[in-house]
Design a protein around this motif. Structure first.
Motif, mmCIF file in Angstrom:
data_model
loop_
_atom_site.group_PDB
_atom_site.id
_atom_site.type_symbol
_atom_site.label_atom_id
_atom_site.label_comp_id
_atom_site.label_asym_id
_atom_site.label_seq_id
_atom_site.Cartn_x
_atom_site.Cartn_y
_atom_site.Cartn_z
ATOM 1 N N ALA A 151 0.820 -1.207 0.000
ATOM 2 C CA ALA A 151 0.000 0.000 0.000
ATOM 3 C C ALA A 151 0.856 1.261 0.000
ATOM 4 N N GLU A 152 2.041 1.167 0.582
ATOM 5 C CA GLU A 152 2.910 2.338 0.677
ATOM 6 C C GLU A 152 3.644 2.624 -0.623
ATOM 7 N N HIS A 153 4.048 1.581 -1.342
ATOM 8 C CA HIS A 153 4.931 1.770 -2.494
ATOM 9 C C HIS A 153 4.338 1.353 -3.839
ATOM 10 N N LEU A 154 3.362 0.452 -3.860
ATOM 11 C CA LEU A 154 2.904 -0.096 -5.131
ATOM 12 C C LEU A 154 1.513 0.357 -5.536
ATOM 13 N N ALA A 155 0.693 0.782 -4.603
ATOM 14 C CA ALA A 155 -0.701 1.110 -4.903
ATOM 15 C C ALA A 155 -1.234 2.056 -3.844
ATOM 16 N N ASP A 156 -2.528 2.386 -3.963
ATOM 17 C CA ASP A 156 -3.177 3.186 -2.935
ATOM 18 C C ASP A 156 -3.707 2.323 -1.798
ATOM 19 N N ALA A 157 -3.943 1.042 -2.076
ATOM 20 C CA ALA A 157 -4.434 0.113 -1.062
ATOM 21 C C ALA A 157 -4.045 -1.294 -1.485
ATOM 22 N N ALA A 158 -3.987 -2.188 -0.508
ATOM 23 C CA ALA A 158 -3.612 -3.569 -0.786
ATOM 24 C C ALA A 158 -4.419 -4.493 0.114
ATOM 25 N N VAL A 159 -4.763 -5.661 -0.435
ATOM 26 C CA VAL A 159 -5.490 -6.688 0.307
ATOM 27 C C VAL A 159 -4.777 -8.015 0.087
ATOM 28 N N LEU A 160 -4.433 -8.694 1.175
ATOM 29 C CA LEU A 160 -3.808 -10.012 1.092
ATOM 30 C C LEU A 160 -4.830 -11.063 1.523
ATOM 31 N N VAL A 161 -5.050 -12.029 0.665
ATOM 32 C CA VAL A 161 -5.968 -13.128 0.964
ATOM 33 C C VAL A 161 -5.134 -14.396 1.117
ATOM 34 N N ALA A 162 -5.141 -14.970 2.310
ATOM 35 C CA ALA A 162 -4.384 -16.188 2.580
ATOM 36 C C ALA A 162 -5.218 -17.411 2.218
#
Length: 554
Positions: free
Chosen positions: A159-170
């Protein structure tokens, strides 16, 4: 610097000023007077600026940055009177313009196409930044082997470096998927719930380890609510779904989101996201593997670590164990106490020392303890029990030898009766209430080395306040002292026990452990195990249930 003669214009002027070959120069070039009027243009410049004809104004036919640079040069605005290059965009090109000022003030502008060089420099700069980012990200991801913290690090960095937000699904744990989400500048939120991977195009495939689908195939407006973290202002404009490759099995999937007003993910950014996801997957797999191994280790430790001891049928048992400096947790020394079913029956205890140390020795320790547990019906005959145990170890080509001391204890009135049998082990020491220390008269063959074993059992009686101490050679062979290389030795052990006369079993063990620790200090040492069996003071047992301490009255 070119010198101009006269002020003639036209083709004759061009030849007069710079020569006829100037028109065929590979670099675009044009001549302008002080007032910004175009005087001459070569073939390459005419192709670049079609409107740049003789008599035209620079402001009308060339980019604004070049017209400004001409005014600066002709007005003497360059530092120290020097003519310096100017750079700017023209369509898809990046041009660098170099001025040459004539004696009469006319300026020849030579233009160089700098596009490829700048693109190469930008690509190199971006690659260096990405390499530095990946190195820093790998360090942060591998900083913890905790799965939850690793998930938080992945979405936080993304979220900090690659996009505006990130979601990780395990991967699903049962029917529920662990999920971690973060918005740039916000906290990481972890949840676990039932989700439908098919609701996000490519997510189901990513969770199975298949290659990602292009981001242009994903409609951001169709994302389910759980795939858009709270705090992401405005509609989602672009989405990337990429797998997190693990060790043999996928470690999950990463969803990257950009706001509608942001530039969509291009191909290079999608590739870079996959590179980051690969490193994140390795870190997550390592965390999962460590967690699994730690759980297995904890389960095994329950069986391998020495038990807690206390009172059994009016007898005090206390034990102490310290693993070698090389292992710190488990090793080859052990002790066990198996309470009898009734007060008038013998309680069986054993202390042993397996060849070696560390996990390999601990495995054999566990096998011996389990075998002794199965052989408890033979505990009334120490010799027979040792022969059965020896047969088990000798037939196992992976087993190593061990030394043991067996003790069967039963309280009779105020007296504690012991049967002690040593199998290649240091003889037990008896601490009388007077402070005298005696050695039990028992000996025997070590276990697991020879087809046949022999042992001699000693019978000992303890009066109230007297203790029998079983120990491993880790304490007598411990090296330390003022010079750091002197063995603790049996004499020091006997002297220490003489000072423990009349002390409870637990106090005796604590005293020996303290002395051994002070002796070795921070130096290396072998496994150390001590088991104390004491006849407590008191004449009458008032409460016994086989588990909790009994109460005695004088």
């Amino acid at each position: 610097m070119t010198t101009f003669e006269g002020s003639s214009r036209g083709s004759q002027g061009l030849a007069l000023h710079v020569g006829a070959s100037w028109t065929q120069a590979p670099y675009p070039a044009l001549v302008a007077d002080r007032a910004g009027g175009v005087l001459e243009v070569n073939t390459a410049a005419a192709a670049l600026f079609p409107a740049a004809l003789e008599g035209a104004r620079l402001d009308d036919v060339v980019p604004a940055w070049l017209a400004r640079a001409h005014r600066r040069v002709t007005s003497g605005g360059d530092p120290g009177g020097r003519t310096v290059a100017a750079r700017g965009r023209h369509g898809d090109l990046t041009l660098e313009a170099h001025p040459t000022v004539g004696d009469n003030g006319d300026v020849v502008w030579w233009l160089v196409d700098d596009t490829d060089r700048l693109l190469a420099e930008t690509a190199l700069h971006d690659e260096r930044e990405r390499t530095a980012f990946l190195a820093e990200a790998s360090t942060r991801l591998l900083a913890s082997l905790n799965v939850d913290r690793c998930m938080e690090a992945v979405v936080g960095i993304a979220a900090e470096h690659l996009a505006d937000a990130a979601v990780l699904v395990a991967p699903a744990a049962g029917k529920r998927h662990p999920v971690a989400a973060a918005v740039r500048g916000g906290p990481v939120v972890r949840t676990t719930g039932r989700i439908d991977p098919a609701a996000v195009p490519g997510l189901g495939e990513a969770l199975r380890g298949f290659p990602p689908v292009p981001s242009r195939w994903i409609d951001p407006a169709a994302l389910p609510d759980w795939a858009v973290p709270d705090g992401l202002d405005g509609p989602v404009g672009s989405v990337v779904v990429t797998p997190l490759p693990g060790h043999g099995v996928p470690a999950g999937a990463l969803i990257l989101l950009r706001r509608d007003e942001q530039t969509a993910f291009d191909t290079s950014e999608e590739v870079f996201a996959r590179i980051f996801a690969a490193r994140a997957g390795v870190a997550l797999s390592a965390a999962h593997l460590y967690t699994e191994q730690a759980s297995i280790t904890a389960t095994l430790m329950v069986e391998l670590l020495p038990p807690k001891l206390g009172h059994v049928h009016g007898i005090e048992f206390a034990g102490g164990y310290r693993a070698s400096r090389d292992t710190e947790r488990v090793g080859g020394d052990f002790y066990d106490v198996h309470p009898s079913a009734a007060p008038d029956e013998e309680t069986f205890a054993v202390l042993g020392d397996v060849c070696g140390k560390g996990l390999a020795a601990a495995v054999l320790t566990g096998k011996i303890r389990n075998t002794l547990q199965a052989l408890l019906p033979l505990a009334d005959d120490h010799g027979r029990l040792l022969k059965q145990l020896n047969g088990t170890l000798v037939t196992d080509r992976h087993a190593r030898y061990a030394t043991l001391v067996l003790a069967s204890a039963r309280r009779t009135g105020r007296t504690l009766r012991l049967r002690l049998t040593s199998a290649g082990h240091p003889r037990p020491l008896i601490v009388r209430h007077t402070g005298r220390v005696e050695e039990a008269d028992t000996s025997g063959t070590l276990i697991g080395a020879l087809p046949e074993v022999n042992a001699r059992t000693a019978e000992v009686e303890l009066q109230p306040g007297e203790t029998c101490v079983l120990y491993t050679d880790g304490i007598t062979e411990a090296r330390g002292g003022p010079l750091g290389e002197v063995m603790f030795g049996e004499e020091r052990l006997r002297a220490a026990l003489a000072e423990c006369a009349g002390m409870p079993a637990e106090a005796v063990v604590e005293r020996l452990q303290m002395l051994a620790s002070e002796w070795v200090g921070e130096g290396p040492h072998d496994d150390i195990a001590v088991l104390a069996i004491t006849a407590p003071y008191g004449a009458r047992l008032t409460a016994v249930d086989g588990h909790t301490p009994g109460r005695y009255t004088a």
